[in-house]
Motif scaffolding. Structure first.
Motif, PDB file in Angstrom:
ATOM      1  N   THR A 174       0.790  -1.162  -0.026  1.00  0.00           N
ATOM      2  CA  THR A 174       0.196   0.140   0.015  1.00  0.00           C
ATOM      3  C   THR A 174       0.946   1.192   0.002  1.00  0.00           C
ATOM      4  OG1 THR A 174      -1.659  -1.226   1.031  1.00  0.00           O
ATOM      5  CG2 THR A 174      -1.739   1.138   1.150  1.00  0.00           C
ATOM      6  N   SER A 175       1.943   1.231   0.679  1.00  0.00           N
ATOM      7  CA  SER A 175       2.691   2.498   0.850  1.00  0.00           C
ATOM      8  C   SER A 175       3.338   2.666  -0.684  1.00  0.00           C
ATOM      9  CB  SER A 175       4.154   2.235   1.529  1.00  0.00           C
ATOM     10  OG  SER A 175       4.669   1.170   1.468  1.00  0.00           O
ATOM     11  N   MET A 176       3.234   1.928  -1.617  1.00  0.00           N
ATOM     12  CA  MET A 176       3.909   2.356  -3.031  1.00  0.00           C
ATOM     13  C   MET A 176       2.982   3.352  -3.482  1.00  0.00           C
ATOM     14  SD  MET A 176       5.585  -1.366  -4.153  1.00  0.00           S
ATOM     15  CE  MET A 176       5.938  -0.704  -5.781  1.00  0.00           C
ATOM     16  N   PHE A 177       1.366   3.093  -3.230  1.00  0.00           N
ATOM     17  CA  PHE A 177       0.470   3.863  -3.589  1.00  0.00           C
ATOM     18  C   PHE A 177       0.168   4.947  -3.029  1.00  0.00           C
ATOM     19  CE2 PHE A 177      -1.604   0.649  -6.431  1.00  0.00           C
ATOM     20  CZ  PHE A 177      -1.130  -0.531  -6.004  1.00  0.00           C
ATOM     21  N   THR A 178       0.272   5.142  -1.777  1.00  0.00           N
ATOM     22  CA  THR A 178      -0.166   6.306  -1.016  1.00  0.00           C
ATOM     23  C   THR A 178       0.960   7.160  -0.449  1.00  0.00           C
ATOM     24  OG1 THR A 178       0.203   4.987   1.257  1.00  0.00           O
ATOM     25  CG2 THR A 178      -2.118   5.017  -0.134  1.00  0.00           C
ATOM     26  N   SER A 179       2.285   6.963  -0.697  1.00  0.00           N
ATOM     27  CA  SER A 179       3.159   7.856   0.007  1.00  0.00           C
ATOM     28  C   SER A 179       3.950   8.561  -1.351  1.00  0.00           C
ATOM     29  CB  SER A 179       4.226   7.204   0.892  1.00  0.00           C
ATOM     30  OG  SER A 179       4.917   6.128   0.225  1.00  0.00           O
ATOM     31  N   MET A 180       4.198   9.801  -1.130  1.00  0.00           N
ATOM     32  CA  MET A 180       4.916  10.582  -2.199  1.00  0.00           C
ATOM     33  C   MET A 180       6.567  10.595  -1.924  1.00  0.00           C
ATOM     34  SD  MET A 180       2.535  13.536  -3.432  1.00  0.00           S
ATOM     35  CE  MET A 180       3.907  14.275  -4.522  1.00  0.00           C
ATOM     36  N   GLN A 181       7.561  10.377  -2.690  1.00  0.00           N
ATOM     37  CA  GLN A 181       8.893  10.322  -2.101  1.00  0.00           C
ATOM     38  C   GLN A 181       9.430  11.765  -2.262  1.00  0.00           C
ATOM     39  OE1 GLN A 181      10.156   7.538  -0.554  1.00  0.00           O
ATOM     40  NE2 GLN A 181       7.949   6.798  -1.030  1.00  0.00           N
ATOM     41  N   HIS A 182       8.768  12.454  -2.971  1.00  0.00           N
ATOM     42  CA  HIS A 182       9.212  13.933  -2.973  1.00  0.00           C
ATOM     43  C   HIS A 182       8.077  15.013  -3.525  1.00  0.00           C
ATOM     44  CE1 HIS A 182       8.916  13.094  -7.429  1.00  0.00           C
ATOM     45  NE2 HIS A 182       9.197  11.784  -7.305  1.00  0.00           N
ATOM     46  N   ASN A 183       8.376  16.166  -3.506  1.00  0.00           N
ATOM     47  CA  ASN A 183       7.290  17.242  -4.100  1.00  0.00           C
ATOM     48  C   ASN A 183       7.263  17.015  -5.623  1.00  0.00           C
ATOM     49  OD1 ASN A 183       6.894  18.225  -1.445  1.00  0.00           O
ATOM     50  ND2 ASN A 183       8.497  19.702  -1.762  1.00  0.00           N
ATOM     51  N   PHE A 184       6.304  17.372  -6.048  1.00  0.00           N
ATOM     52  CA  PHE A 184       6.256  17.441  -7.757  1.00  0.00           C
ATOM     53  C   PHE A 184       5.627  18.586  -8.170  1.00  0.00           C
ATOM     54  CE2 PHE A 184       3.819  17.057 -11.663  1.00  0.00           C
ATOM     55  CZ  PHE A 184       4.858  16.454 -12.485  1.00  0.00           C
ATOM     56  N   SER A 185       6.416  19.626  -9.076  1.00  0.00           N
ATOM     57  CA  SER A 185       5.801  20.688  -9.608  1.00  0.00           C
ATOM     58  C   SER A 185       5.910  20.502 -11.010  1.00  0.00           C
ATOM     59  CB  SER A 185       6.534  21.836  -9.093  1.00  0.00           C
ATOM     60  OG  SER A 185       6.265  22.028  -7.670  1.00  0.00           O
ATOM     61  N   CYS A 186       4.937  21.203 -11.807  1.00  0.00           N
ATOM     62  CA  CYS A 186       4.943  21.014 -13.280  1.00  0.00           C
ATOM     63  C   CYS A 186       5.196  22.773 -13.519  1.00  0.00           C
ATOM     64  CB  CYS A 186       4.060  20.845 -14.033  1.00  0.00           C
ATOM     65  SG  CYS A 186       3.987  20.959 -15.829  1.00  0.00           S
ATOM     66  N   ASP A 187       6.585  22.740 -14.244  1.00  0.00           N
ATOM     67  CA  ASP A 187       6.773  24.447 -14.771  1.00  0.00           C
ATOM     68  C   ASP A 187       5.561  24.876 -15.739  1.00  0.00           C
ATOM     69  OD1 ASP A 187       9.085  24.407 -13.041  1.00  0.00           O
ATOM     70  OD2 ASP A 187      10.319  23.646 -14.724  1.00  0.00           O
ATOM     71  N   THR A 188       5.165  23.864 -16.560  1.00  0.00           N
ATOM     72  CA  THR A 188       4.506  24.422 -17.796  1.00  0.00           C
ATOM     73  C   THR A 188       2.933  24.773 -17.296  1.00  0.00           C
ATOM     74  OG1 THR A 188       5.650  22.911 -19.158  1.00  0.00           O
ATOM     75  CG2 THR A 188       3.466  23.613 -19.786  1.00  0.00           C
ATOM     76  N   CYS A 189       2.579  23.804 -16.250  1.00  0.00           N
ATOM     77  CA  CYS A 189       1.000  24.040 -16.002  1.00  0.00           C
ATOM     78  C   CYS A 189       1.013  24.665 -14.501  1.00  0.00           C
ATOM     79  CB  CYS A 189       0.051  22.934 -15.989  1.00  0.00           C
ATOM     80  SG  CYS A 189       0.570  21.466 -15.013  1.00  0.00           S
ATOM     81  N   SER A 190       2.126  24.755 -13.882  1.00  0.00           N
ATOM     82  CA  SER A 190       2.073  25.259 -12.440  1.00  0.00           C
ATOM     83  C   SER A 190       1.442  24.427 -11.558  1.00  0.00           C
ATOM     84  CB  SER A 190       1.585  26.723 -12.561  1.00  0.00           C
ATOM     85  OG  SER A 190       2.254  27.656 -13.306  1.00  0.00           O
ATOM     86  N   ALA A 191       1.047  23.253 -11.887  1.00  0.00           N
ATOM     87  CA  ALA A 191       0.416  22.253 -10.817  1.00  0.00           C
ATOM     88  C   ALA A 191       1.503  21.884  -9.799  1.00  0.00           C
ATOM     89  CB  ALA A 191      -0.227  21.136 -11.500  1.00  0.00           C
ATOM     90  N   HIS A 192       1.258  21.827  -8.551  1.00  0.00           N
ATOM     91  CA  HIS A 192       1.960  21.282  -7.409  1.00  0.00           C
ATOM     92  C   HIS A 192       1.656  20.297  -6.632  1.00  0.00           C
ATOM     93  CE1 HIS A 192       5.430  21.870  -4.413  1.00  0.00           C
ATOM     94  NE2 HIS A 192       4.439  21.825  -3.616  1.00  0.00           N
ATOM     95  N   TRP A 193       2.127  19.483  -6.267  1.00  0.00           N
ATOM     96  CA  TRP A 193       1.724  18.634  -4.992  1.00  0.00           C
ATOM     97  C   TRP A 193       2.982  18.379  -4.187  1.00  0.00           C
ATOM     98  CZ3 TRP A 193       0.121  17.677 -10.056  1.00  0.00           C
ATOM     99  CH2 TRP A 193      -0.966  17.241 -10.222  1.00  0.00           C
ATOM    100  N   ALA A 194       2.452  18.744  -2.886  1.00  0.00           N
ATOM    101  CA  ALA A 194       3.738  18.424  -1.636  1.00  0.00           C
ATOM    102  C   ALA A 194       3.725  17.039  -1.307  1.00  0.00           C
ATOM    103  CB  ALA A 194       3.234  19.503  -0.443  1.00  0.00           C
ATOM    104  N   ARG A 195       4.965  16.969  -0.960  1.00  0.00           N
ATOM    105  CA  ARG A 195       5.364  15.412  -0.403  1.00  0.00           C
ATOM    106  C   ARG A 195       4.256  15.111   0.626  1.00  0.00           C
ATOM    107  NH1 ARG A 195      11.205  14.521   1.520  1.00  0.00           N
ATOM    108  NH2 ARG A 195      10.526  16.150   2.835  1.00  0.00           N
ATOM    109  N   GLY A 196       3.722  13.648   0.474  1.00  0.00           N
ATOM    110  CA  GLY A 196       2.795  13.488   1.531  1.00  0.00           C
ATOM    111  C   GLY A 196       1.235  13.747   1.288  1.00  0.00           C
ATOM    112  N   ALA A 197       1.141  14.641   0.132  1.00  0.00           N
ATOM    113  CA  ALA A 197      -0.358  15.113  -0.224  1.00  0.00           C
ATOM    114  C   ALA A 197      -1.077  14.118  -0.480  1.00  0.00           C
ATOM    115  CB  ALA A 197      -0.104  16.308  -1.151  1.00  0.00           C
ATOM    116  N   SER A 198      -0.877  12.900  -1.216  1.00  0.00           N
ATOM    117  CA  SER A 198      -1.448  12.188  -1.752  1.00  0.00           C
ATOM    118  C   SER A 198      -1.925  10.808  -0.676  1.00  0.00           C
ATOM    119  CB  SER A 198      -0.717  11.383  -2.668  1.00  0.00           C
ATOM    120  OG  SER A 198       0.418  10.624  -2.328  1.00  0.00           O
TER     121      SER A 198
END
Length: 329
Positions: A3-27
């Motif tokens: 389950t941890s492979m599904f629910t935990s983020m190992q790093h922040n993700f940001s897209c420079d093109t669409c400006s979407a951002h997810w903080a680590r642990g948000a998922s």
């Protein structure tokens, strides 16, 4: 797969093109884990995904303006790592319907569609290719590489995620059947997405657009061949096996084709994503015909349709929705 492979983020993700951002642990939605992707992840860990959760994750972070994610040779690498090769392996091995946010490397620009699959004609096939079969679908219509606008060579395609239920509020978890169709990997000047004949075995045309993108097409071919020697054709057995018991004799067509229904009005739009906005069609219904054939020389036979009732042009669609590719049999 844990389950941890599904629910935990190992790093922040940001897209420079669409400006979407997810903080680590948000998922993972800690501490209550109410995020749709986390709920879908829990279901997947026990054997499937919930339709509503997958669609909610697809529609998250809607765009206010259409981004244009650029596909370049440089984007195929992360440092000294051939990221495209890793991505080609992931689409075969990662069975999740929703992943922590990531950058799609080939078909980076798309739009999500929610609707229903219905086989209306007699067929010799099994599963959800048998007459009367109905199921919910989440599809992602996309283009290969960067070109999204009319007048450029656009490589139209669609990934289809089929659920064996017709109730959008169904809370059961299901293993999905994933299907893939593309019209031409080098792109065409077809003005309407709905007129593209997208098939489970793509064409490859040679024209001025092919020459301009030859280095990208070559890198894609290498990555896909390293991961799967039959990368030019996607088999349809996930649909013909769906709903069948393990002991059933499975019958599957060789090729599938998806095209906008003949009676469906065409909408003029510069960007294909604007063309596919469901609200622009009569009754807010967007229809595609489903057709099959056994050889590359015979005519297509229509067997049913997909009817879409909602769209999602969003970062969730472009960065989280995932379609596992079937291994060749």
């Amino acid at each position: 797969m844990t389950t941890s492979m599904f629910t935990s983020m190992q790093h922040n993700f940001s897209c420079d093109t669409c400006s979407a951002h997810w903080a680590r642990g948000a998922s993972n939605g800690a501490p209550q884990r109410t995020d749709a992707a986390a709920r879908s992840a829990d279901a997947a860990a026990t054997g499937g995904s919930r339709f509503g959760d997958v669609w909610q994750a697809t529609a998250e972070k809607p765009y206010t303006e259409l981004p244009r994610h650029h596909v370049t040779l440089r984007s195929f690498f992360k440092g000294l790592t051939f990221a495209l090769g890793r991505d080609a392996r992931a689409i075969l091995n990662d069975q999740r319907d929703v992943r922590p946010p990531y950058q799609k490397l080939i078909r980076a620009n798309g739009i999500g569609l929610r609707g229903e699959w219905h086989i209306t004609e007699d067929t010799p096939y099994t599963g959800y290719l048998r007459r009367g079969s109905r199921g919910l679908v989440i599809a992602r219509a996309s283009v290969g590489l960067t070109a999204t606008t009319r007048g450029a060579y656009r490589a139209f395609g669609m990934a289809i995620k089929l659920f064996p239920t017709i109730d959008p509020d169904d809370r059961a978890a299901y293993r999905t059947a994933n299907l893939f169709v593309i019209d031409d990997n080098a792109g065409t000047l077809t003005p309407h997405y709905l007129d593209a004949e997208m098939a489970s075995k793509a064409r490859l045309s040679f024209h001025s657009g092919t020459l301009r993108t030859l280095h990208l097409l070559g890198a894609i071919t290498i990555a896909q061949r390293l991961a799967d020697s039959f990368s030019t054709e996607r088999q349809l057995y996930p649909a013909s096996e769906l709903g069948e018991p393990p002991t059933a004799t499975i019958r599957t067509p060789r090729f599938l084709m998806v095209r906008g229904s003949a009676g469906q009005p065409r909408v003029s739009a510069v960007d294909f994503r604007d063309e596919l906005r469901v609200a622009r069609y009569p009754g807010s219904l967007l229809r595609f015909d489903l057709a099959v054939r056994e050889t590359e020389t015979e005519s297509w036979t229509r067997i049913g349709e997909m009817t879409f009732v909602e769209d999602a042009c969003s970062a969730g669609c472009d960065h989280r929705l995932h379609f596992p590719h079937p291994l060749w049999r």
